[in-house]
Write an enzyme that holds these catalytic residues in place. Sequence first.
Site, PDB file in Angstrom:
ATOM      1  N   TYR A  64       0.918  -1.056   0.053  1.00  0.00           N
ATOM      2  CA  TYR A  64      -0.023  -0.088  -0.107  1.00  0.00           C
ATOM      3  C   TYR A  64       0.838   1.322   0.029  1.00  0.00           C
ATOM      4  CZ  TYR A  64      -3.588  -3.290   1.653  1.00  0.00           C
ATOM      5  OH  TYR A  64      -4.498  -4.354   1.844  1.00  0.00           O
ATOM      6  N   LEU A 213     -17.851  -2.521   2.368  1.00  0.00           N
ATOM      7  CA  LEU A 213     -18.584  -1.689   1.900  1.00  0.00           C
ATOM      8  C   LEU A 213     -18.694  -1.575   0.583  1.00  0.00           C
ATOM      9  CD1 LEU A 213     -18.274   0.932   4.774  1.00  0.00           C
ATOM     10  CD2 LEU A 213     -20.374  -0.494   4.331  1.00  0.00           C
ATOM     11  N   GLY A 214     -18.237  -2.594  -0.048  1.00  0.00           N
ATOM     12  CA  GLY A 214     -18.071  -2.576  -1.654  1.00  0.00           C
ATOM     13  C   GLY A 214     -17.219  -1.532  -2.135  1.00  0.00           C
ATOM     14  N   ARG A 215     -16.151  -1.304  -1.533  1.00  0.00           N
ATOM     15  CA  ARG A 215     -15.123  -0.194  -1.978  1.00  0.00           C
ATOM     16  C   ARG A 215     -15.950   0.992  -1.929  1.00  0.00           C
ATOM     17  NH1 ARG A 215     -13.784  -4.539  -4.681  1.00  0.00           N
ATOM     18  NH2 ARG A 215     -11.614  -5.349  -4.378  1.00  0.00           N
TER      19      ARG A 215
END
Length: 336
Positions: A64, A213-215
């Site tokens: 990241y 949260l689904g991106r």
Amino acid sequence: MTHDSRSELPVRRLGSLEVRAPGLGCMGMSEFYDPSQMDDAESIRVIHRFLDQGGNLLDTADMYGSGRNEQLVGKAIADRRGRVVLATKFGNVRGPNGEFLGVRGDAPYVRECCDASLKRLGVDHIDLYYQHRVDPNTPIEETVGAMAELVKAGKVGHLGLSEAAPATIRRAAAVHPIAALQTEYSLWSREPEADVLPTVRELGIGFVAYSPLGRGFLTGRYRTIDDLPADDYRRNAPRFQGENFQKNLDIVKTIEEMAKSKGCTSSQLALAWVLAQGDDVVPIPGTKRVAYLGDNLGAAGVALSAAELARIDALLPAGSASGDRYHAQAMRAVDK
């Protein structure tokens, strides 16, 4: 209306490791989502607030921001290390300019990555160390064997895998106890229910749900593709494109209607659903804004009845989402 996040966050077990749920995903603080809006000071405030509100599981990875996220997390926890269950990952190789160079799980690489992560994080041990993606060219026994040596050396407390298939999980667990399996799981990504969840439950492995949260899609904040910044990674995600985007808005609408009748936000309903899937399930929603953090933690106070869960199942069965979770190249890195 949002639920208050100050109520006690539930304790959940990942193997023999105890954490509070939900955890905090730190990826978006350093890359991928709205990269022009990176604000390290605000991100550190989010981490501190999360810990002050009773959260303890922080999730990062060496890839990241090509190491920047680990440095940021290390800075944030320097004076409060004892309050943190620190999870990081290795395996996705990045080049000097951030380019993706594939996946590695060979023993020398495992050792090298761990030492580099410890240095960036400024800590002497990692509580939960994951292989981020399975290396198709290295037997999982070699990878986990090298990770087990890190446990013996006191550098790592518990081991995890991410996006691993059931057969791989079984082979890994035969080498050393695996505390957690991390995979995408949400109301629009229910694939793990078929065979991954049953496998980890049989083996006593906890389940960590990323992108619960689904991106961000399931929060209802995105109504058109133009709501995403021009440099946002999600613009390349199939579910955010063309007809898929429009079809997936129907899922959001369903969630919004249920949340309204429940007196909570869409995010809280979507997270409460993940939390309701078992005491061994720990969602790790990410945010880099203090404003959204309270909303996410408040989901722990939203209880869904058996009837409500059945209704959600009926309205949003597995496979409801339109489009793949990742673009083709990234899907190839997922262990089948």
